[in-house]
Each structure stands twice: as C-alpha cells, then as structure tokens.
Design a protein around this motif. Structure first.
Motif, PDB file in Angstrom:
ATOM      1  N   GLN A  45     -36.455  18.768 -11.166  1.00  0.00           N
ATOM      2  CA  GLN A  45     -36.359  17.363 -11.886  1.00  0.00           C
ATOM      3  C   GLN A  45     -37.639  16.853 -12.307  1.00  0.00           C
ATOM      4  O   GLN A  45     -38.414  17.433 -11.854  1.00  0.00           O
ATOM      5  N   CYS A  46     -37.445  15.965 -13.218  1.00  0.00           N
ATOM      6  CA  CYS A  46     -38.793  15.349 -13.733  1.00  0.00           C
ATOM      7  C   CYS A  46     -39.608  14.825 -12.706  1.00  0.00           C
ATOM      8  O   CYS A  46     -39.377  14.034 -11.626  1.00  0.00           O
ATOM      9  N   CYS A  47     -40.947  15.525 -12.717  1.00  0.00           N
ATOM     10  CA  CYS A  47     -41.935  14.820 -11.518  1.00  0.00           C
ATOM     11  C   CYS A  47     -42.405  13.497 -11.639  1.00  0.00           C
ATOM     12  O   CYS A  47     -42.932  12.918 -10.696  1.00  0.00           O
ATOM     13  N   GLY A  48     -41.992  12.811 -12.774  1.00  0.00           N
ATOM     14  CA  GLY A  48     -42.035  11.303 -12.931  1.00  0.00           C
ATOM     15  C   GLY A  48     -43.223  11.075 -13.965  1.00  0.00           C
ATOM     16  O   GLY A  48     -43.574   9.839 -14.410  1.00  0.00           O
ATOM     17  N   PRO A  52     -47.144   7.988  -8.238  1.00  0.00           N
ATOM     18  CA  PRO A  52     -46.968   6.749  -7.559  1.00  0.00           C
ATOM     19  C   PRO A  52     -47.875   6.153  -6.886  1.00  0.00           C
ATOM     20  O   PRO A  52     -48.056   6.914  -5.479  1.00  0.00           O
ATOM     21  N   GLU A  57     -44.175   3.875  -1.895  1.00  0.00           N
ATOM     22  CA  GLU A  57     -42.894   4.336  -2.980  1.00  0.00           C
ATOM     23  C   GLU A  57     -42.669   5.787  -2.676  1.00  0.00           C
ATOM     24  O   GLU A  57     -43.389   6.757  -2.438  1.00  0.00           O
ATOM     25  N   THR A  60     -39.471   8.511  -5.909  1.00  0.00           N
ATOM     26  CA  THR A  60     -40.042   9.140  -6.938  1.00  0.00           C
ATOM     27  C   THR A  60     -40.936  10.290  -6.578  1.00  0.00           C
ATOM     28  O   THR A  60     -41.147  11.059  -7.496  1.00  0.00           O
ATOM     29  N   LYS A  61     -41.226  10.367  -5.307  1.00  0.00           N
ATOM     30  CA  LYS A  61     -41.931  11.603  -4.952  1.00  0.00           C
ATOM     31  C   LYS A  61     -40.965  12.789  -4.597  1.00  0.00           C
ATOM     32  O   LYS A  61     -41.534  14.114  -4.445  1.00  0.00           O
TER      33      LYS A  61
END
Length: 271
Positions: A45-48, A52, A57, A60-61
């Motif tokens: 998946q996208c790392c973001g 963050p 948070e 998102t990690k």
C-alpha cells in the motif's frame, strides 16, 4: 562485495507505477545485470508520501509496517528507490525499534492480521545496495558504456539524507554516495552548493513561486559549475526541476537510467 546473488524485498511505491516508471524499470534491469533481484512485495500500500510527525498518528504508519513485516517474513532486507518512500519507511522502522507507544499501538492493530513486528527488517536504499553490497569497483568492472567526459551533477534534495541520524545514508552536508556512483559509471561528478538543498517539494500545491525560486537557484548553480545534466532518486524533485526549469538546458534524469545505459541494459529495460 558481500554477495551479489541476493534477492531483496522491494517496495516500489505509487509514483514508480505511473509517473516514474523509468526509475523503476531501469533499476530492475540494472539489478539483474549486477546479480541481485528486486522481488516486489505483494499487495503493498502507499506509504503516505510524507512521514507523519504527530506522536499519536498510528494508522498512516501501518502500510510501511506491513511492508517491513512482509520483508521480515521473507527473511530479506527491504529495498526502496523513491527518496520519499525510503524516508517514510526508514523513519517508521526507527519508530518500531525505539518508540514504545508506537510499537504497542501498531501491534495492537496488526493482531487481526496475525502480524507482530518490532523493527527487525534492514531497510536499504538502492544506492546503498550499490555501495555497500555490490561495491563501486564491481560496478566499474561491469560498465560497458562509460560516461567518459560527461560532467554530472548529483541532486540529493532533502529526503534522501535527512533526518541524518535515522536515514544514516551519508553526511547530509557533504554527501558522496551519488558522486561515487557517477565515478563508478565513468563520469565526472560536479560539486555545487545547491545539491542537497530543497527543491520546494510539496509547497508546489500551496505556492508555486517557492519551487520556481528554488529550482532556479539549483539549476543555475549546477550550470555555473559546469554540469552537463543532473541525476536524482526523487520523483518529486525531478518533477519540480523539470516543471520550473525555464531557459535552463540541463536535463534532469534518474540515476537508474544512467546505470542502465552504462551497463548496456537500457533498451532491455523497456523490452
């Protein structure tokens, strides 16, 4: 050289599947020519895109942790190419080694997947594989199309080197890894003061004048010091430099394109 027949878990990231396909394809072809394999992690998946900073948070990690855990399960180091992806994943891995709050909360989330992770995976940037595993001398010996006489400027940007204590790739103020790469493929590295300064990054979404000014400073500085072209590992840096290059004649290329050309596998990368 430690071992040139290693298979690495590989996290390409989103941009390398669309706007930065060349960064990816040239890297894969060059890896095979140098004797190692990039095995793409399934269902990543996208790392973001950005690390963050908020202490609370956690969600998102999780994509980064899942990628790291997949590499651990495979018994492999995790290799990245995109500077942003590398930065995010390396910092998240550091959290999973040192931040008890993050470790606890992340692993609570991962219980449903029957995963537990505590930062065991070694994260390597592709450039680090070239330097630390393959070795510059081995690369030199495999170069069939050297960049003799070409003056090449390395553009590091921000994310490849900072924060330096966590990324631990090179000296953030006086890096050498890309200059050593340039020497290994037969080129002449150009040292210029803007090579590790910010291109403006994501400010392009808020105020386009910022990357425009930064790009002008970077390109003019490189040209003043005699660069024929620049190379980078960051898709966002390359986008900003090209988007705002104005009258500059400098080409901005991915370092993997030069590697593939030097090794004689550039055409095969798109076959």
């Amino acid at each position: 050289m430690e071992n040139n027949t290693i298979t690495y878990s590989y996290f390409p990231g989103c941009t390398l599947k669309n706007k930065a396909k060349d960064l990816d394809s040239y890297a894969r072809a060059s890896a095979e020519a140098l004797g190692f394999t990039l095995q793409e992690i399934p269902d990543w998946q996208c790392c973001g895109g950005t690390y963050p900073m908020a202490k609370d948070e956690i969600v998102t990690k999780l994509p980064s942790v899942r990628a790291l855990a997949d590499a651990q399960k495979a018994g492999q180091d995790l290799v990245t190419l995109c500077s942003a992806c590398h930065n995010v994943i390396k910092q998240v891995n550091n959290d999973m080694q040192n931040d008890e709050n993050v470790i606890l909360k992340v692993n609570n989330y991962l219980k449903q997947d029957e995963i537990e992770y505590h930062g065991e995976t070694k994260v390597r940037h592709y450039l680090e594989v070239l330097r630390d595993v393959i070795g510059w001398d081995t690369i030199k010996s495999k170069v069939s199309h050297p960049f003799t006489g070409k003056k090449i400027g390395a553009y590091y940007g921000c994310l490849l080197l900072r924060p330096s204590k966590v990324l631990a790739m090179d000296d953030p103020e006086n890096p050498q890894i890309i200059e050593d790469f340039i020497k290994a493929i037969g080129g002449t590295p150009v040292i210029y003061s803007q090579r590790n300064e910010c291109c403006g990054a994501y400010t392009m979404f808020e105020d386009k004048s910022i990357p425009a000014k930064r790009t002008e400073a970077i390109l003019s500085n490189a040209e003043e010091n005699g660069a024929d072209f620049l190379i980078t590992a960051c898709p966002l840096c390359r986008y900003n430099l090209i988007k705002n290059k104005g009258d500059s004649k400098l080409e901005i290329l991915y370092f993997t394109e030069l590697l593939a050309e030097a090794l004689g596998v550039k055409e095969a990368a798109h076959a």
